[in-house]
Scaffold this motif. Structure first.
Motif, short mmCIF file in Angstrom:
data_model
loop_
_atom_site.label_atom_id
_atom_site.label_comp_id
_atom_site.label_asym_id
_atom_site.label_seq_id
_atom_site.Cartn_x
_atom_site.Cartn_y
_atom_site.Cartn_z
N CYS A 1 -7.94 -41.46 -18.81
CA CYS A 1 -8.37 -41.47 -17.41
C CYS A 1 -7.81 -42.69 -16.69
N GLY B 1 -6.86 -39.78 -12.52
CA GLY B 1 -7.86 -40.05 -13.54
C GLY B 1 -8.40 -38.78 -14.17
N PHE B 2 -8.65 -37.80 -13.34
CA PHE B 2 -9.16 -36.51 -13.85
C PHE B 2 -8.13 -35.83 -14.73
N PHE C 1 -7.87 -37.71 -18.01
CA PHE C 1 -9.05 -37.44 -18.84
C PHE C 1 -8.94 -36.08 -19.51
#
Length: 77
Positions: A38, A9-10, A13
């Motif tokens: 993300c 997710g990081f 993003f």
């Protein structure tokens, strides 16, 4: 598993936000793209982790079965 999901997710993003910023989109559009990135990154990393763990498990089971099959042959010699 949680670490892989969060890492994906990081990464998603950051990649989506950097791409939107580089394309000179508005801040609202960058944030929307980053939120979607993300989610996509987290799901992609989760899928990849599942495939990776399944492959490792299959390799271990195959090696174990081969070792069991080779054990009686080693005793006969």
């Amino acid at each position: 598993m949680k670490f892989v999901f969060l890492s994906g997710g990081f990464a998603g993003f950051l990649i989506a936000a950097a791409t939107g910023w580089q394309a000179e989109h508005s801040a609202q559009r960058i944030f929307l793209d980053a939120a979607v990135g993300c989610l996509a990154g987290a799901l992609l990393f989760r899928w990849f982790w599942t495939v990776l763990v399944g492959g490792i498990r299959e390799t271990i089971l195959t090696r174990h079965a081969a070792a069991i099959a080779a054990a009686p042959a080693a005793k006969k010699q």
